[in-house]
Design a protein around this motif. Structure first.
Motif, PDB file in Angstrom:
ATOM      1  N   LEU A   1       0.824  -1.208   0.000  1.00 41.06           N
ATOM      2  CA  LEU A   1       0.000   0.000   0.000  1.00 41.06           C
ATOM      3  C   LEU A   1       0.861   1.262   0.000  1.00 41.06           C
ATOM      4  O   LEU A   1       0.582   2.225  -0.719  1.00 41.06           O
ATOM      5  CB  LEU A   1      -0.940   0.003   1.214  1.00 41.06           C
ATOM      6  CG  LEU A   1      -2.023  -1.095   1.231  1.00 41.06           C
ATOM      7  CD1 LEU A   1      -2.792  -1.058   2.549  1.00 41.06           C
ATOM      8  CD2 LEU A   1      -2.979  -0.921   0.053  1.00 41.06           C
ATOM      9  N   ALA A   2       1.918   1.240   0.797  1.00 45.27           N
ATOM     10  CA  ALA A   2       2.800   2.400   0.868  1.00 45.27           C
ATOM     11  C   ALA A   2       3.523   2.616  -0.455  1.00 45.27           C
ATOM     12  O   ALA A   2       3.698   3.756  -0.909  1.00 45.27           O
ATOM     13  CB  ALA A   2       3.809   2.215   2.008  1.00 45.27           C
ATOM     14  N   ALA A   3       3.952   1.520  -1.086  1.00 47.09           N
ATOM     15  CA  ALA A   3       4.669   1.639  -2.357  1.00 47.09           C
ATOM     16  C   ALA A   3       3.791   2.246  -3.444  1.00 47.09           C
ATOM     17  O   ALA A   3       4.268   2.935  -4.342  1.00 47.09           O
ATOM     18  CB  ALA A   3       5.185   0.269  -2.787  1.00 47.09           C
ATOM     19  N   ASN A   4       2.484   1.992  -3.374  1.00 52.29           N
ATOM     20  CA  ASN A   4       1.554   2.519  -4.374  1.00 52.29           C
ATOM     21  C   ASN A   4       0.848   3.805  -3.912  1.00 52.29           C
ATOM     22  O   ASN A   4      -0.104   4.255  -4.560  1.00 52.29           O
ATOM     23  CB  ASN A   4       0.507   1.458  -4.704  1.00 52.29           C
ATOM     24  CG  ASN A   4       1.091   0.289  -5.476  1.00 52.29           C
ATOM     25  OD1 ASN A   4       1.195   0.317  -6.702  1.00 52.29           O
ATOM     26  ND2 ASN A   4       1.499  -0.766  -4.760  1.00 52.29           N
ATOM     27  N   GLN A   5       1.329   4.368  -2.796  1.00 50.86           N
ATOM     28  CA  GLN A   5       0.808   5.623  -2.266  1.00 50.86           C
ATOM     29  C   GLN A   5      -0.711   5.569  -2.016  1.00 50.86           C
ATOM     30  O   GLN A   5      -1.461   6.481  -2.325  1.00 50.86           O
ATOM     31  CB  GLN A   5       1.137   6.786  -3.213  1.00 50.86           C
ATOM     32  CG  GLN A   5       2.639   7.020  -3.372  1.00 50.86           C
ATOM     33  CD  GLN A   5       2.943   8.200  -4.282  1.00 50.86           C
ATOM     34  OE1 GLN A   5       2.096   8.680  -5.016  1.00 50.86           O
ATOM     35  NE2 GLN A   5       4.178   8.682  -4.203  1.00 50.86           N
ATOM     36  N   VAL A   6      -1.114   4.443  -1.472  1.00 51.43           N
ATOM     37  CA  VAL A   6      -2.530   4.263  -1.136  1.00 51.43           C
ATOM     38  C   VAL A   6      -2.691   4.537   0.368  1.00 51.43           C
ATOM     39  O   VAL A   6      -2.042   3.872   1.185  1.00 51.43           O
ATOM     40  CB  VAL A   6      -3.001   2.829  -1.459  1.00 51.43           C
ATOM     41  CG1 VAL A   6      -4.459   2.645  -1.022  1.00 51.43           C
ATOM     42  CG2 VAL A   6      -2.818   2.538  -2.937  1.00 51.43           C
ATOM     43  N   PRO A   7      -3.530   5.514   0.726  1.00 52.96           N
ATOM     44  CA  PRO A   7      -3.715   5.792   2.162  1.00 52.96           C
ATOM     45  C   PRO A   7      -4.410   4.633   2.853  1.00 52.96           C
ATOM     46  O   PRO A   7      -5.301   4.000   2.286  1.00 52.96           O
ATOM     47  CB  PRO A   7      -4.596   7.049   2.169  1.00 52.96           C
ATOM     48  CG  PRO A   7      -5.299   7.027   0.853  1.00 52.96           C
ATOM     49  CD  PRO A   7      -4.341   6.414  -0.122  1.00 52.96           C
ATOM     50  N   TYR A   8      -4.028   4.346   4.098  1.00 53.76           N
ATOM     51  CA  TYR A   8      -4.620   3.240   4.804  1.00 53.76           C
ATOM     52  C   TYR A   8      -4.506   3.494   6.319  1.00 53.76           C
ATOM     53  O   TYR A   8      -3.731   4.342   6.767  1.00 53.76           O
ATOM     54  CB  TYR A   8      -3.917   1.919   4.467  1.00 53.76           C
ATOM     55  CG  TYR A   8      -2.472   1.853   4.944  1.00 53.76           C
ATOM     56  CD1 TYR A   8      -2.176   1.309   6.180  1.00 53.76           C
ATOM     57  CD2 TYR A   8      -1.433   2.326   4.134  1.00 53.76           C
ATOM     58  CE1 TYR A   8      -0.868   1.262   6.627  1.00 53.76           C
ATOM     59  CE2 TYR A   8      -0.130   2.291   4.565  1.00 53.76           C
ATOM     60  CZ  TYR A   8       0.164   1.755   5.825  1.00 53.76           C
ATOM     61  OH  TYR A   8       1.455   1.728   6.268  1.00 53.76           O
ATOM     62  N   LYS A   9      -5.306   2.758   7.076  1.00 49.07           N
ATOM     63  CA  LYS A   9      -5.250   2.792   8.515  1.00 49.07           C
ATOM     64  C   LYS A   9      -5.187   1.358   9.018  1.00 49.07           C
ATOM     65  O   LYS A   9      -5.880   0.497   8.510  1.00 49.07           O
ATOM     66  CB  LYS A   9      -6.476   3.486   9.113  1.00 49.07           C
ATOM     67  CG  LYS A   9      -6.501   4.987   8.874  1.00 49.07           C
ATOM     68  CD  LYS A   9      -7.712   5.610   9.578  1.00 49.07           C
ATOM     69  CE  LYS A   9      -7.755   7.132   9.369  1.00 49.07           C
ATOM     70  NZ  LYS A   9      -8.934   7.744  10.037  1.00 49.07           N
TER      71      LYS A   9
END
Length: 299
Positions: A287-295
Motif C-alpha cells: 500500500l505504501a509503495a503505491n501511495q494508497v492511504p490506509y489505517k
C-alpha cells in the motif's frame, strides 16, 4: 484539692443586721415631687425672664445636689464595713474564675485530643462498613454527632445502613437512566456520553429531548450545507455550459476566466484482514509503495 474547696465553701457571713434608716416625710416628698417641680417646668423663659430663670435653675440644681449628697453620705455610713468585706469576697471570686478559665483551657486541649481519637476510630469503622458493602467512603455523609461520647453506637450504625440503602437505590436509578439515554442516543447514532454527564443536573426526559433536538439541528445543518453545495455546483455547471472555451480555459458571459469543476473522484474502501504480523507488514509495504492511504487496526 477537694478538701481545700470544701474549706472555702464553709465560709459564711455572720452578724448580719439590716440597717435602719428613718426619713420622716420622705413618702410625702416623693408623692408631691411633680407638684414641687411644676413651677420649674412651667416657668416661662423669655428674654425678660432669662436672669430670673437662671437663678431658679441654680436653686433647683443646688436642691438636687443636696439630696444626692445626703444619699451618698448615708450609703457610706451604712455600708462602710460591707465595702471592705465585699472587696475581699470579690477578689476571691475573681481568682476563682481565673483558675477556672486556666483549667478549662487545659481540659479543652485534652477533650479535643480525645475527640480526634474517637473521630478516627469512628471513621475507620465507617470505612470498614462502606468497604464491606462496596461503597466509596466519600459517599457516606459523616454525622458530627457520631463523635459525641453520649451518641448511641447502635443509632450510628442504623444511620449508616440507611444511607447504604439509599445509595443502592440511587445507583439502580442512575443505571436505568443511563440505559435509557444510551438507547435514545444509539437510535439516532450519536455519542451518549455527553448526555450521560448531564444526569443530576437536568431531568431525564429533558436530556432525552435534548438528544433529539441536537440530532435535528445537526441534520438540518447537514441538509442546508448540502443544499448550498448543490446550488453552487448547479450554478457552476450552468456557467460552464454558457461559457466560451479557449484552450483549457473557460470564459463566462461577463468575460471572466474561470476553472471548470474538477472531475468526480471515486473512493473505494477495502478492508484487508491479516492473520499474522508478517502478512500485515507485507500489505502495508504494498500500500505504501503505491501511495494508497490506509489505517491499521489491531484486534
Amino acid at each position: 484539692m477537694a478538701n481545700e474547696i470544701t474549706r472555702v465553701n464553709d465560709f459564711e457571713l455572720k452578724n448580719l443586721v439590716p440597717a435602719k434608716v428613718e426619713a420622716p416625710g420622705l413618702d410625702e416628698l416623693v408623692a408631691h415631687t411633680d407638684e414641687m417641680l411644676k413651677k420649674y417646668r412651667e416657668f416661662p423663659i423669655v428674654d425678660d425672664t432669662y436672669d430670673q430663670a437662671k437663678q431658679a435653675r441654680k436653686e433647683l440644681r443646688n436642691t438636687v445636689e443636696s439630696i444626692a449628697k445626703t444619699r451618698k453620705e448615708t450609703e457610706k455610713v451604712l455600708i462602710a464595713d460591707w465595702t471592705i468585706i465585699k472587696d475581699k469576697i470579690t477578689s476571691i471570686e475573681k481568682s476563682g474564675k481565673q483558675a477556672d478559665k486556666l483549667m478549662t483551657e487545659q481540659m479543652r486541649v485534652i477533650e479535643e485530643s480525645r475527640k480526634d481519637k474517637r473521630r478516627q476510630v469512628i471513621e475507620n469503622e465507617v470505612n470498614k462498613i462502606a468497604t464491606e458493602n462496596g461503597v466509596d467512603i466519600s459517599r457516606i455523609v459523616f454525622n458530627p454527632k457520631w463523635v459525641n461520647v453520649t451518641y448511641s453506637h447502635k443509632d450510628m450504625v442504623s444511620e449508616i445502613e440507611a444511607q447504604l440503602v439509599q445509595i443502592r437505590k440511587d445507583d439502580e436509578l442512575r443505571a436505568l437512566q443511563i440505559n435509557q439515554i444510551e438507547i435514545a442516543a444509539q437510535s439516532l447514532q450519536v455519542d451518549p456520553d455527553p448526555y450521560v454527564s448531564m444526569l443530576g443536573l437536568r431531568d431525564l426526559e429533558d436530556i432525552k429531548g435534548q438528544i433529539q433536538r441536537d440530532h435535528d439541528i445537526k441534520q438540518a445543518r447537514i441538509a442546508e450545507a448540502q443544499r448550498v453545495q448543490e446550488e453552487a455546483i448547479a450554478k457552476q455547471k450552468e456557467r460552464e455550459q454558457n461559457a466560451t472555451k479557449i484552450g483549457d480555459k473557460l470564459i463566462d458571459e461577463d468575460g471572466e476566466i474561470f476553472e471548470p469543476l474538477p472531475p468526480k473522484t471515486v473512493t473505494t474502501l477495502y478492508i484487508i484482514t491479516a492473520k499474522t504480523d508478517k502478512e500485515r507488514d507485507y500489505i502495508e509495504k504494498v500500500l505504501a509503495a503505491n501511495q494508497v492511504p490506509y489505517k491499521t487496526k489491531k484486534d
